[in-house]
Design a protein around this motif. Sequence first.
Motif, PDB file in Angstrom:
ATOM      1  N   PRO A   3       1.307  -1.246   0.202  1.00 23.80           N
ATOM      2  CA  PRO A   3      -0.663   0.115  -0.222  1.00 23.80           C
ATOM      3  C   PRO A   3       1.085   1.322  -0.011  1.00 23.80           C
ATOM      4  CG  PRO A   3      -0.791  -1.202   1.620  1.00 23.80           C
ATOM      5  CD  PRO A   3       0.473  -2.321   1.281  1.00 23.80           C
ATOM      6  N   LEU A   4       0.703   2.728  -0.930  1.00 24.84           N
ATOM      7  CA  LEU A   4       1.351   3.731  -0.990  1.00 24.84           C
ATOM      8  C   LEU A   4       0.488   4.787  -0.467  1.00 24.84           C
ATOM      9  CD1 LEU A   4       3.538   5.026  -2.442  1.00 24.84           C
ATOM     10  CD2 LEU A   4       2.431   5.457  -4.301  1.00 24.84           C
ATOM     11  N   VAL A   5      -0.260   4.768  -0.573  1.00 28.98           N
ATOM     12  CA  VAL A   5      -1.782   5.968  -0.400  1.00 28.98           C
ATOM     13  C   VAL A   5      -2.810   5.375   0.107  1.00 28.98           C
ATOM     14  CG1 VAL A   5      -3.085   7.873  -1.264  1.00 28.98           C
ATOM     15  CG2 VAL A   5      -0.530   7.058  -2.118  1.00 28.98           C
ATOM     16  N   ASN A   6      -2.643   5.610   1.302  1.00 31.45           N
ATOM     17  CA  ASN A   6      -4.355   6.276   1.854  1.00 31.45           C
ATOM     18  C   ASN A   6      -5.433   6.536   1.881  1.00 31.45           C
ATOM     19  OD1 ASN A   6      -6.416   4.042   2.979  1.00 31.45           O
ATOM     20  ND2 ASN A   6      -5.577   4.901   5.599  1.00 31.45           N
ATOM     21  N   LEU A   7      -6.357   6.353   0.906  1.00 31.60           N
ATOM     22  CA  LEU A   7      -7.530   7.785   0.624  1.00 31.60           C
ATOM     23  C   LEU A   7      -8.800   6.663   1.473  1.00 31.60           C
ATOM     24  CD1 LEU A   7      -7.568   6.739  -3.363  1.00 31.60           C
ATOM     25  CD2 LEU A   7      -6.559   9.418  -1.653  1.00 31.60           C
TER      26      LEU A   7
ATOM     27  N   TYR B 281       6.582   5.149   3.376  1.00 35.23           N
ATOM     28  CA  TYR B 281       7.695   5.218   3.666  1.00 35.23           C
ATOM     29  C   TYR B 281       9.186   4.534   3.441  1.00 35.23           C
ATOM     30  CZ  TYR B 281       4.726   8.167   5.861  1.00 35.23           C
ATOM     31  OH  TYR B 281       3.959   8.849   6.440  1.00 35.23           O
ATOM     32  N   LEU B 282       8.711   3.219   2.623  1.00 34.36           N
ATOM     33  CA  LEU B 282       9.665   2.014   2.580  1.00 34.36           C
ATOM     34  C   LEU B 282      10.411   2.617   1.334  1.00 34.36           C
ATOM     35  CD1 LEU B 282       8.418  -1.388   2.881  1.00 34.36           C
ATOM     36  CD2 LEU B 282       9.742  -0.333   4.328  1.00 34.36           C
ATOM     37  N   PHE B 283       9.893   3.155   0.436  1.00 38.29           N
ATOM     38  CA  PHE B 283      11.005   4.173  -1.050  1.00 38.29           C
ATOM     39  C   PHE B 283      11.802   5.102  -0.004  1.00 38.29           C
ATOM     40  CE2 PHE B 283       7.042   2.390  -3.678  1.00 38.29           C
ATOM     41  CZ  PHE B 283       8.168   1.920  -4.626  1.00 38.29           C
ATOM     42  N   ILE B 284      10.941   6.002   0.262  1.00 36.93           N
ATOM     43  CA  ILE B 284      12.084   7.123   1.138  1.00 36.93           C
ATOM     44  C   ILE B 284      13.066   7.122   2.014  1.00 36.93           C
ATOM     45  CG2 ILE B 284      12.438   8.563   2.826  1.00 36.93           C
ATOM     46  CD1 ILE B 284      11.033   9.266   0.362  1.00 36.93           C
ATOM     47  N   ILE B 285      12.879   5.715   3.013  1.00 35.56           N
ATOM     48  CA  ILE B 285      13.860   4.749   4.021  1.00 35.56           C
ATOM     49  C   ILE B 285      15.150   4.091   3.000  1.00 35.56           C
ATOM     50  CG2 ILE B 285      14.035   2.813   5.405  1.00 35.56           C
ATOM     51  CD1 ILE B 285      11.763   3.999   7.092  1.00 35.56           C
ATOM     52  N   CYS B 286      14.520   3.145   1.738  1.00 39.94           N
ATOM     53  CA  CYS B 286      15.505   2.776   0.591  1.00 39.94           C
ATOM     54  C   CYS B 286      16.596   3.890  -0.072  1.00 39.94           C
ATOM     55  CB  CYS B 286      14.600   1.625   0.716  1.00 39.94           C
ATOM     56  SG  CYS B 286      14.548   0.384   0.923  1.00 39.94           S
ATOM     57  N   GLY B 287      16.086   4.581  -0.453  1.00 38.44           N
ATOM     58  CA  GLY B 287      16.551   6.202  -1.142  1.00 38.44           C
ATOM     59  C   GLY B 287      17.961   6.222   0.177  1.00 38.44           C
ATOM     60  N   ILE B 288      17.421   6.892   1.038  1.00 36.54           N
ATOM     61  CA  ILE B 288      18.468   6.789   2.426  1.00 36.54           C
ATOM     62  C   ILE B 288      19.244   6.307   2.350  1.00 36.54           C
ATOM     63  CG2 ILE B 288      18.560   7.505   4.480  1.00 36.54           C
ATOM     64  CD1 ILE B 288      16.073   9.333   4.497  1.00 36.54           C
ATOM     65  N   VAL B 289      19.261   4.864   2.496  1.00 42.72           N
ATOM     66  CA  VAL B 289      20.485   4.188   2.391  1.00 42.72           C
ATOM     67  C   VAL B 289      21.032   3.647   0.889  1.00 42.72           C
ATOM     68  CG1 VAL B 289      20.488   1.172   2.420  1.00 42.72           C
ATOM     69  CG2 VAL B 289      18.377   2.287   4.069  1.00 42.72           C
ATOM     70  N   LEU B 290      20.596   3.835   0.330  1.00 44.45           N
ATOM     71  CA  LEU B 290      21.227   4.131  -0.357  1.00 44.45           C
ATOM     72  C   LEU B 290      22.182   5.477  -0.721  1.00 44.45           C
ATOM     73  CD1 LEU B 290      18.326   2.992  -4.352  1.00 44.45           C
ATOM     74  CD2 LEU B 290      20.430   2.052  -2.936  1.00 44.45           C
ATOM     75  N   VAL B 291      21.502   5.956  -0.834  1.00 44.89           N
ATOM     76  CA  VAL B 291      22.740   7.443  -0.452  1.00 44.89           C
ATOM     77  C   VAL B 291      23.158   7.150   0.344  1.00 44.89           C
ATOM     78  CG1 VAL B 291      22.843   9.588   0.162  1.00 44.89           C
ATOM     79  CG2 VAL B 291      21.162   8.650  -1.696  1.00 44.89           C
ATOM     80  N   ALA B 292      23.478   6.863   1.991  1.00 41.17           N
ATOM     81  CA  ALA B 292      24.566   6.904   2.910  1.00 41.17           C
ATOM     82  C   ALA B 292      25.579   5.328   2.608  1.00 41.17           C
ATOM     83  CB  ALA B 292      23.617   6.137   4.041  1.00 41.17           C
ATOM     84  N   CYS B 293      24.853   4.007   1.696  1.00 41.49           N
ATOM     85  CA  CYS B 293      25.710   3.063   1.540  1.00 41.49           C
ATOM     86  C   CYS B 293      26.811   4.181   0.672  1.00 41.49           C
ATOM     87  CB  CYS B 293      25.039   2.229   0.714  1.00 41.49           C
ATOM     88  SG  CYS B 293      24.158   0.996   1.918  1.00 41.49           S
ATOM     89  N   GLY B 294      26.413   4.771  -0.319  1.00 48.63           N
ATOM     90  CA  GLY B 294      27.300   4.929  -1.446  1.00 48.63           C
ATOM     91  C   GLY B 294      28.601   5.978  -0.444  1.00 48.63           C
ATOM     92  N   ILE B 295      27.597   7.182   0.028  1.00 52.83           N
ATOM     93  CA  ILE B 295      28.745   7.858   0.998  1.00 52.83           C
ATOM     94  C   ILE B 295      29.822   7.197   1.659  1.00 52.83           C
ATOM     95  CG2 ILE B 295      29.161   9.607   2.163  1.00 52.83           C
ATOM     96  CD1 ILE B 295      26.381  10.781   1.503  1.00 52.83           C
ATOM     97  N   LYS B 296      29.030   5.902   2.082  1.00 54.03           N
ATOM     98  CA  LYS B 296      30.208   5.685   3.440  1.00 54.03           C
ATOM     99  C   LYS B 296      31.183   4.768   2.700  1.00 54.03           C
ATOM    100  CE  LYS B 296      31.456   3.226   7.322  1.00 54.03           C
ATOM    101  NZ  LYS B 296      32.494   3.987   7.740  1.00 54.03           N
ATOM    102  N   THR B 297      30.953   4.733   0.885  1.00 54.21           N
ATOM    103  CA  THR B 297      32.129   3.855   0.011  1.00 54.21           C
ATOM    104  C   THR B 297      33.010   4.468   0.187  1.00 54.21           C
ATOM    105  OG1 THR B 297      30.280   2.379  -0.424  1.00 54.21           O
ATOM    106  CG2 THR B 297      32.320   2.012  -1.623  1.00 54.21           C
TER     107      THR B 297
END
Length: 186
Positions: free
Chosen positions: A70-74, A159-175
Amino acid sequence: AAAQPAQAPASAPQPTGAPAPQSNPFAAPKQQANPFGANAPAVLSSLPSDPFALAGIVAGVVLILSFFLPLVNLSAFGYSYSISALDLVGMKSGVLNSNLIFLVPGIAALLVTFLVKKPMPRAIAQIVIGVITIIFFIFFFHSMRDESYGIAQMSLAFYLFIICGIVLVACGIKTILDSKKATPTF
């Protein structure tokens, strides 16, 4: 007296000018050690052993699975309806005409992780994918809020999309930071 086992004859010493013995071209290639343990399935040996690359794989899989969540709840007049990104496919909205774009970040994260073997280019690609994902979903949030007249609320997949985006950015920066520590500067 006990019989002694026959010993193989010792090889003759090689003259110093003689070529080194050649390996058998028909022998099976030597197996590389599996970083996940000797008893791990063979498919795991094809996965990168870098923890940030593995986090990229997990983020990519979660991004793809989020397409179905579920992405949006109306909610209006006592009724509630959840919509996933899959449900949005084929719907025409003022902002997104092809909602299959929700699959792109997950597929891109997986492709980058499996196809780009060098850490620095993979890290840069992870950062780009993560930033684009975050910007896209912030844009989606504002678009949904404006178009739904306040009856739409973001749900789990958002929220999962946003969290995964943050995880990708964090992993790239840490690498990138780890590779800069490993290379000495003069």
